[in-house]
Design an enzyme around this catalytic site. Sequence first.
Site, PDB file in Angstrom:
ATOM      1  N   LYS A  35       0.849  -1.197   0.000  1.00  0.00           N
ATOM      2  CA  LYS A  35       0.000   0.000   0.000  1.00  0.00           C
ATOM      3  C   LYS A  35       0.887   1.251   0.000  1.00  0.00           C
ATOM      4  O   LYS A  35       2.099   1.154   0.226  1.00  0.00           O
ATOM      5  CB  LYS A  35      -0.933  -0.024   1.209  1.00  0.00           C
ATOM      6  CG  LYS A  35      -0.224  -0.004   2.549  1.00  0.00           C
ATOM      7  CD  LYS A  35      -1.203  -0.305   3.677  1.00  0.00           C
ATOM      8  CE  LYS A  35      -0.490  -0.318   5.009  1.00  0.00           C
ATOM      9  NZ  LYS A  35      -1.364  -0.796   6.091  1.00  0.00           N
ATOM     10  N   TYR A 251      18.214  28.605  10.751  1.00  0.00           N
ATOM     11  CA  TYR A 251      17.034  29.283  11.268  1.00  0.00           C
ATOM     12  C   TYR A 251      16.879  29.096  12.769  1.00  0.00           C
ATOM     13  O   TYR A 251      17.150  28.014  13.300  1.00  0.00           O
ATOM     14  CB  TYR A 251      15.773  28.740  10.583  1.00  0.00           C
ATOM     15  CG  TYR A 251      15.633  29.158   9.140  1.00  0.00           C
ATOM     16  CD1 TYR A 251      15.577  30.502   8.790  1.00  0.00           C
ATOM     17  CD2 TYR A 251      15.541  28.193   8.137  1.00  0.00           C
ATOM     18  CE1 TYR A 251      15.436  30.881   7.452  1.00  0.00           C
ATOM     19  CE2 TYR A 251      15.393  28.570   6.807  1.00  0.00           C
ATOM     20  CZ  TYR A 251      15.346  29.909   6.473  1.00  0.00           C
ATOM     21  OH  TYR A 251      15.208  30.281   5.160  1.00  0.00           O
ATOM     22  N   MET A 299      14.101  23.967   4.183  1.00  0.00           N
ATOM     23  CA  MET A 299      13.326  23.360   3.095  1.00  0.00           C
ATOM     24  C   MET A 299      14.207  22.547   2.152  1.00  0.00           C
ATOM     25  O   MET A 299      13.841  21.447   1.735  1.00  0.00           O
ATOM     26  CB  MET A 299      12.580  24.449   2.316  1.00  0.00           C
ATOM     27  CG  MET A 299      11.677  23.883   1.226  1.00  0.00           C
ATOM     28  SD  MET A 299      10.851  25.143   0.262  1.00  0.00           S
ATOM     29  CE  MET A 299       9.636  25.731   1.407  1.00  0.00           C
TER      30      MET A 299
HETATM   31  C1  LIG Z   1      -0.612  -1.919   6.559  1.00  0.00           C
HETATM   32  C2  LIG Z   1      -1.241  -3.200   6.915  1.00  0.00           C
HETATM   33  C3  LIG Z   1      -0.452  -4.322   7.156  1.00  0.00           C
HETATM   34  C4  LIG Z   1       1.061  -4.283   7.157  1.00  0.00           C
HETATM   35  O1  LIG Z   1       1.498  -3.599   8.298  1.00  0.00           O
HETATM   36  P1  LIG Z   1       3.062  -3.568   8.686  1.00  0.00           P
HETATM   37  O2  LIG Z   1       3.106  -3.078  10.061  1.00  0.00           O
HETATM   38  O3  LIG Z   1       3.705  -2.614   7.721  1.00  0.00           O
HETATM   39  O4  LIG Z   1       3.545  -4.956   8.512  1.00  0.00           O
HETATM   40  C5  LIG Z   1      -1.088  -5.524   7.424  1.00  0.00           C
HETATM   41  N1  LIG Z   1      -2.446  -5.595   7.470  1.00  0.00           N
HETATM   42  C6  LIG Z   1      -3.235  -4.531   7.248  1.00  0.00           C
HETATM   43  C7  LIG Z   1      -4.712  -4.684   7.306  1.00  0.00           C
HETATM   44  C8  LIG Z   1      -2.669  -3.301   6.974  1.00  0.00           C
HETATM   45  O5  LIG Z   1      -3.445  -2.253   6.753  1.00  0.00           O
END
Ligand SMILES: *Cc1c(COP(=O)(O)O)cnc(C)c1O
Length: 354
Positions: A35, A251, A299
Amino acid sequence: MPRPIVAQIHPAAVSHNLSIVKQRASRSRAWAVVKANAYGHGIDRVFPALANADGIALLDLDEAVRVRELGWTKPILLLEGVFKPGDVQIAQQFDLSMAVHCREQLDLLRLSPSHERVNVHLKMNSGMNRLGFRPDAYRAAWEQARSAGIADITLMSHFANADDGDVAWQMDRFDAVTQGIPGQRSLANSAAVLWHPQAHRDWVRPGVVLYGGSPTGQSRHIDDVGLRASMTLRSEVIGVQSLSAEETVGYGRAFAANREMRIGVVACGYADGYPRHASTGTPIAIDGVMTQVVGRVSMDMLTVDLTPCPHAQIGSKVELWGDQVKIDDVAHASGTIGYELMCALAKRVPVEIA
Ligand SMILES: *Cc1c(COP(=O)(O)O)cnc(C)c1O
């Protein structure tokens, strides 16, 4: 001349990390979680490294379709399921499995033609209190899915504190409610893959460990696991300043020299995705020598202490994170976790596959 900053993605590290997951959870199948555009790495870039995964899990329909276009024929799981009626058709067209976490999604699915063939991951809220049917509503949801003709239902839940605590409190609820219900089980995120073998079940869902990150956000917790960093952020020194005692840097005059010292100016700032909250003391490597960020990150630039590397000069190589400088250590010094830094790599940073 472009700025000298560059991110390198290492597909070989991802496949190495995946093989470690598969050893740790050798009796389970593994979804590779990609993801957020593969945790900021770019799905296209890591895709070739995922050949040994048993499935690919993500959130966005667009990304799922992209994975099919890349030639993936094994399962793809939409971790949050679908959001509107048209999504179900697309999911079916591309043979996507989907989480179903609420009544509305179940209704959406039931109203869609030939929904019987969809592989559903029916999600229980076993204590995370984000998505899922509550334990007392779970069996009814399963029965509804079954009576709607859905044949392939995986029982799924997600842990709230697998990284720093016990998972039994959630697993006990899950097991009590699902006892006697047929179907595969999927519970384990990265932390559970590493530290809770009893939670592995049929399918594990590792994300951050595939990229060499620590589920706890602290690199020392994965020192013994043998993971490799899959993202390196590099740049160069573009300026050098010699300070006398009591002069300040950057800064807010946030860092004051207490003696004469050389300061390196690095072409990397928060607009590149480097955390602005990185405090003085955040680790960084100049020409392979570990030193520290000093003063406030701006930045496009940040400043470093060149005391440990007296030969450093304009053009010296900088590792912001990677093999030598752990992304989780940079994150920790900035009040966050490696996950966030990976995902936040800015668009303006050129990316190479290395
Ligand atoms: C993001 C996610 C994972 C993976 O999580 P990690 O901590 O990166 O291993 C697994 N299951 C679900 C439902 C997730 O949303």
